[in-house]
Design an enzyme around this catalytic site. Sequence first.
Site, mmCIF file in Angstrom:
data_model
loop_
_atom_site.group_PDB
_atom_site.id
_atom_site.type_symbol
_atom_site.label_atom_id
_atom_site.label_comp_id
_atom_site.label_asym_id
_atom_site.label_seq_id
_atom_site.Cartn_x
_atom_site.Cartn_y
_atom_site.Cartn_z
ATOM 1 N N ASP A 11 0.828 -0.713 0.097
ATOM 2 C CA ASP A 11 0.096 -0.196 -0.202
ATOM 3 C C ASP A 11 1.482 0.934 -0.268
ATOM 4 O OD1 ASP A 11 -2.602 1.855 0.574
ATOM 5 O OD2 ASP A 11 -1.175 1.879 2.618
ATOM 6 N N ASP A 13 -0.211 5.014 0.369
ATOM 7 C CA ASP A 13 -0.741 6.101 1.881
ATOM 8 C C ASP A 13 -0.839 5.362 3.555
ATOM 9 O OD1 ASP A 13 -0.812 8.363 0.261
ATOM 10 O OD2 ASP A 13 -3.000 7.920 -0.383
#
Length: 225
Positions: A11, A13
């Site tokens: 991922d 953010d």
Amino acid sequence: MTDRLRLVIFDVDGTLVDSQASILGAMAEAFAACDLPAPDRAAILGIVGLSLDHAMARLVPDQPAAMQARLVAGYKDAFHAQRLAATAAPLLYPGARAQLDRLAARDDLLLGVATGKSQRGLDALLEALGMEHTFVTRQVADHHPSKPHPSMLLTALAETGVDANDAVMIGDTTYDMDMARAARVTGIGVSWGYHAPTALTAARRVIDRFDDLPGAIDEIWEETA
């Protein structure tokens, strides 16, 4: 080590990059442009990782679809303007670059990304970080259903030819870990992101430092060998 390739998917953010100031600022601008009060910080950080249309639907479920679409467009415009005005590269979490470089140098690993960002946003971020060639597969919100749907991970596996048992997903939210479970990929949670570590119940394990990641990955694959 193993002769077969394995895949580590990240991922962005809240996992690689601490972008909460930009996210909160863009949300504030988007809501102000629509004459609506912005949700509080906890609510906004709680939807980080979702595709924007799903995120807005959760933040303002009582608003009509047309207003939610205006908020999405306003957020994109505000975030893009922030990026253009920025004078420094986005802030990677401590230890991220060193460990990404370490993992990328291994012959038995491929690196990928699965993010709620748009293609434009991810490409701009990686360019700013000088990491355009770090990830061999990049899955973004433009081309998939929102997390926790497994589409991003299934596509990453198909693109790289890696089996689900030979992949791990690294993320900070329940959406990341639930997506991993839906794709039958092992999830490794990180404690420094936007969801509380105690919420990452679908993770095989949760790490507190980026420096712990290589060891965690190898231990998981040793357990499943």
